[in-house]
Design a protein around this motif. Structure first.
Motif, PDB file in Angstrom:
ATOM      1  N   ASN A  25       0.816  -1.227   0.000  1.00  0.00           N
ATOM      2  CA  ASN A  25       0.000   0.000   0.000  1.00  0.00           C
ATOM      3  C   ASN A  25       0.848   1.274   0.000  1.00  0.00           C
ATOM      4  OD1 ASN A  25      -1.670  -1.979   2.312  1.00  0.00           O
ATOM      5  ND2 ASN A  25      -2.517  -1.585   0.285  1.00  0.00           N
ATOM      6  N   ARG A  26       1.928   1.250  -0.773  1.00  0.00           N
ATOM      7  CA  ARG A  26       2.779   2.432  -0.920  1.00  0.00           C
ATOM      8  C   ARG A  26       2.517   3.082  -2.276  1.00  0.00           C
ATOM      9  NH1 ARG A  26       5.600   2.496   4.155  1.00  0.00           N
ATOM     10  NH2 ARG A  26       4.875   0.501   4.996  1.00  0.00           N
ATOM     11  N   ALA A  27       2.405   4.383  -2.288  1.00  0.00           N
ATOM     12  CA  ALA A  27       2.202   5.110  -3.541  1.00  0.00           C
ATOM     13  C   ALA A  27       3.533   5.213  -4.278  1.00  0.00           C
ATOM     14  CB  ALA A  27       1.639   6.490  -3.256  1.00  0.00           C
ATOM     15  N   ILE A  28       3.572   4.674  -5.499  1.00  0.00           N
ATOM     16  CA  ILE A  28       4.774   4.695  -6.337  1.00  0.00           C
ATOM     17  C   ILE A  28       4.488   5.572  -7.557  1.00  0.00           C
ATOM     18  CG2 ILE A  28       6.454   3.335  -7.606  1.00  0.00           C
ATOM     19  CD1 ILE A  28       6.372   2.720  -4.609  1.00  0.00           C
ATOM     20  N   ARG A  29       5.282   6.591  -7.744  1.00  0.00           N
ATOM     21  CA  ARG A  29       5.119   7.495  -8.886  1.00  0.00           C
ATOM     22  C   ARG A  29       5.992   7.015 -10.041  1.00  0.00           C
ATOM     23  NH1 ARG A  29       6.554  11.649  -6.495  1.00  0.00           N
ATOM     24  NH2 ARG A  29       8.543  12.192  -7.473  1.00  0.00           N
ATOM     25  N   VAL A  81       0.882   4.511  -8.931  1.00  0.00           N
ATOM     26  CA  VAL A  81       0.309   3.198  -8.679  1.00  0.00           C
ATOM     27  C   VAL A  81       0.566   2.825  -7.223  1.00  0.00           C
ATOM     28  CG1 VAL A  81       0.539   2.436 -11.070  1.00  0.00           C
ATOM     29  CG2 VAL A  81       2.429   2.074  -9.481  1.00  0.00           C
ATOM     30  N   GLU A  82      -0.132   1.812  -6.747  1.00  0.00           N
ATOM     31  CA  GLU A  82       0.004   1.393  -5.347  1.00  0.00           C
ATOM     32  C   GLU A  82       0.535  -0.031  -5.287  1.00  0.00           C
ATOM     33  OE1 GLU A  82      -3.319   0.461  -2.216  1.00  0.00           O
ATOM     34  OE2 GLU A  82      -2.923   2.617  -2.157  1.00  0.00           O
ATOM     35  N   SER A  83       1.480  -0.265  -4.392  1.00  0.00           N
ATOM     36  CA  SER A  83       2.028  -1.616  -4.240  1.00  0.00           C
ATOM     37  C   SER A  83       0.998  -2.517  -3.555  1.00  0.00           C
ATOM     38  CB  SER A  83       3.325  -1.577  -3.422  1.00  0.00           C
ATOM     39  OG  SER A  83       3.101  -1.049  -2.121  1.00  0.00           O
ATOM     40  N   ASN A  84       1.009  -3.805  -3.917  1.00  0.00           N
ATOM     41  CA  ASN A  84       0.066  -4.749  -3.315  1.00  0.00           C
ATOM     42  C   ASN A  84       0.678  -5.398  -2.078  1.00  0.00           C
ATOM     43  OD1 ASN A  84       1.855  -6.685  -4.254  1.00  0.00           O
ATOM     44  ND2 ASN A  84       0.595  -7.265  -6.005  1.00  0.00           N
TER      45      ASN A  84
END
Length: 239
Positions: A72-76, A93-96
């Motif tokens: 649940n980390r926001a990755i640009r 995008v968000e990590s699963n």
């Protein structure tokens, strides 16, 4: 250029049980040395393609010290056209749960990509290594590649064909570049070259044992008629 690395799946699974302890109440977490270090990995496939084809940008984020996936980390995801210096945001995008993330898009030109994590109160920020995805115009091509054990070494076998042709059109006497990456690494380097035969087939031999779990990329760089295309070949026995 920054590092490009990938981790063994076993390391990610094992360390998924290791959870960094939260600081005691009232403890200071704003100082950089009180934070954990994150690591962002980015991949792009295919690395070579025609204009308008789809490219998949994927990667992982994890705790650099424990290899624990960060969910649940926001990755640009950012890019810049090759030959330019200004980065722009493509998407966030968000990590699963396993720390993985993914973005698929149609390529419009050759671009350099990177993934950026801004960090938070617990983790420092991190930026992945840069990836150059080459896209050129031309008739679309299909490239296949597979691995076969050959004595103590291995062979990369494959074929180049014109996409959508009926009957099948094979690319003859075409140059094919082979790149290799060590086990659990995303850093590919030049390994050799070969040509397709009159049937559009190619083969390339290496002395590297299958047990070393190297991965290989077969690249057709295109010409005035055909667009470039690349594909990966991996051992099914390697994780």
């Amino acid at each position: 250029m920054r590092r490009l690395a990938a981790l063994p799946l076993t390391a990610l699974i094992t360390s998924a049980l290791v959870v960094p302890l939260a600081p005691a109440a009232g403890a200071t977490t704003s100082a950089p040395d009180a934070k954990h270090r994150s690591e962002v990995i980015l991949r792009a496939e295919p690395m070579w393609s025609g204009i308008g084809e789809r490219v998949e940008l994927s990667g992982e984020i994890y705790d650099r010290g424990t290899y624990r996936p960060l969910a649940n980390r926001a990755i640009r995801i950012e890019s810049k056209p090759v030959g330019t210096t200004t980065w722009s945001r493509l998407a966030t995008v968000e990590s699963n749960a396993s720390g993985s993330f993914r973005l698929e898009r149609a390529v419009d030109r050759s671009r350099t990509y990177r993934a950026v994590y801004a960090g938070n109160a617990w983790y420092l920020s991190d930026t992945s290594g840069w990836l150059v995805q080459t896209a050129r115009p031309g008739t679309k091509v299909g490239v296949s590649a597979s691995l076969k054990a050959d004595g103590t070494g291995a062979r990369v076998n494959g074929r180049l064909t014109k996409l959508g042709s009926n009957p099948l059109v094979r690319l003859q006497r075409a140059n094919v570049t082979i790149e290799a990456a060590k086990a659990y690494s995303s850093s590919f380097s030049y390994a050799g070259a070969t040509k397709t035969n009159s049937h559009g087939n190619f083969t390339w031999k290496t002395s590297v044992s299958p047990k070393q779990c190297y991965r290989y990329r077969a690249i057709y760089k295109g010409n005035k008629t055909f667009a470039p295309k690349s594909t990966l070949a991996s051992w099914s026995s390697c994780t």
